[in-house]
Design a protein around this motif. Structure first.
Motif, PDB file in Angstrom:
ATOM      1  N   ILE A  65       0.809  -1.223   0.000  1.00  0.00           N
ATOM      2  CA  ILE A  65       0.000   0.000   0.000  1.00  0.00           C
ATOM      3  C   ILE A  65       0.840   1.270   0.000  1.00  0.00           C
ATOM      4  O   ILE A  65       0.502   2.218  -0.692  1.00  0.00           O
ATOM      5  N   GLY A  66       1.918   1.340   0.729  1.00  0.00           N
ATOM      6  CA  GLY A  66       2.698   2.564   0.843  1.00  0.00           C
ATOM      7  C   GLY A  66       3.616   2.865  -0.335  1.00  0.00           C
ATOM      8  O   GLY A  66       4.226   3.929  -0.386  1.00  0.00           O
ATOM      9  N   ARG A  67       3.720   1.975  -1.290  1.00  0.00           N
ATOM     10  CA  ARG A  67       4.665   2.162  -2.395  1.00  0.00           C
ATOM     11  C   ARG A  67       4.166   3.191  -3.398  1.00  0.00           C
ATOM     12  O   ARG A  67       2.971   3.318  -3.648  1.00  0.00           O
ATOM     13  N   SER A  68       5.094   3.911  -3.994  1.00  0.00           N
ATOM     14  CA  SER A  68       4.792   4.960  -4.966  1.00  0.00           C
ATOM     15  C   SER A  68       4.192   4.377  -6.246  1.00  0.00           C
ATOM     16  O   SER A  68       4.595   3.304  -6.700  1.00  0.00           O
ATOM     17  N   THR A  69       3.242   5.113  -6.840  1.00  0.00           N
ATOM     18  CA  THR A  69       2.583   4.660  -8.070  1.00  0.00           C
ATOM     19  C   THR A  69       2.612   5.766  -9.126  1.00  0.00           C
ATOM     20  O   THR A  69       1.596   6.409  -9.394  1.00  0.00           O
ATOM     21  N   PRO A  70       3.770   6.013  -9.751  1.00  0.00           N
ATOM     22  CA  PRO A  70       3.876   7.119 -10.702  1.00  0.00           C
ATOM     23  C   PRO A  70       3.358   6.834 -12.119  1.00  0.00           C
ATOM     24  O   PRO A  70       3.175   7.753 -12.901  1.00  0.00           O
ATOM     25  N   LYS A  71       3.122   5.591 -12.464  1.00  0.00           N
ATOM     26  CA  LYS A  71       2.672   5.234 -13.820  1.00  0.00           C
ATOM     27  C   LYS A  71       1.222   4.773 -13.766  1.00  0.00           C
ATOM     28  O   LYS A  71       0.685   4.519 -12.709  1.00  0.00           O
ATOM     29  N   GLY A  72       0.600   4.631 -14.916  1.00  0.00           N
ATOM     30  CA  GLY A  72      -0.764   4.133 -14.929  1.00  0.00           C
ATOM     31  C   GLY A  72      -1.500   4.504 -16.192  1.00  0.00           C
ATOM     32  O   GLY A  72      -0.890   4.848 -17.202  1.00  0.00           O
ATOM     33  N   VAL A  73      -2.824   4.443 -16.110  1.00  0.00           N
ATOM     34  CA  VAL A  73      -3.669   4.757 -17.252  1.00  0.00           C
ATOM     35  C   VAL A  73      -4.876   5.568 -16.804  1.00  0.00           C
ATOM     36  O   VAL A  73      -5.251   5.555 -15.631  1.00  0.00           O
TER      37      VAL A  73
END
Length: 171
Positions: A51-59
């Motif tokens: 849960i705490g991890r960074s999520t810089p990519k996506g759609v």
């Protein structure tokens, strides 16, 4: 059914790895239903650690009602671009956009928390979308986050309906 066939059947049913399926079957003493349930519980534990991890990519996924009178844009983020192109992740994004469109209109905007609390299908026993997200996190090994949801009213949706429907890359 042989042990090998049980492992393969469980893998096909859940999408989990061979070693995880073997471990689940050992834990459940060969019962497929209990093994699938055990794998789901393990997947939720794995999802909780990410849960705490960074999520810089996506759609950003778009969805419209069949008559294109209501639309929705849902941003779904992950850790890497590689996973953002994964079919399981893209199916989740499409499911989230479809759920956002299906919500009845209300005066307050739909929040990401409300979206992930919705059922994943119209079946009465369907799990919440948050459970589907946890399954994808477990399967792909990356954090998945829904930071923004935007429902388009009928006039905006009608204007946007001429634009291509689908997904756009974030990050």
């Amino acid at each position: 059914m042989s042990a090998k066939n049980l492992v393969l059947a469980l893998r096909q049913q859940t999408g989990a790895g061979l070693s995880a399926c073997k471990q689940a079957l050992e834990h459940s003493q060969g019962d497929l239903a209990k093994a699938a349930e055990w794998l789901a519980q393990q997947g939720l534990r794995v999802a909780a650690t990410k849960i705490g991890r960074s999520t810089p990519k996506g759609v950003i996924c778009a969805g419209f009602t069949p008559c294109r009178r209501v639309g929705a844009l849902v941003e779904v983020n992950v850790e890497t671009e590689f996973v953002a192109k994964n079919e399981a992740f893209l199916q989740l994004c499409t499911q989230l956009a479809s759920a956002a469109v299906a919500v009845p209109a209300s005066p307050s905007p739909l929040t990401p928390e409300q979206l992930v609390a919705l059922p994943s299908s119209t079946e009465p026993s369907a799990p919440a979308l948050s459970v589907k997200i946890a399954e994808v996190v477990s399967k792909l090994g990356e954090n998945v986050r829904v930071p923004r949801v935007l429902r388009l009213p009928s006039t905006s949706a009608a204007r946007a309906a001429g634009a291509p429907v689908g997904r756009g890359i974030v990050g």
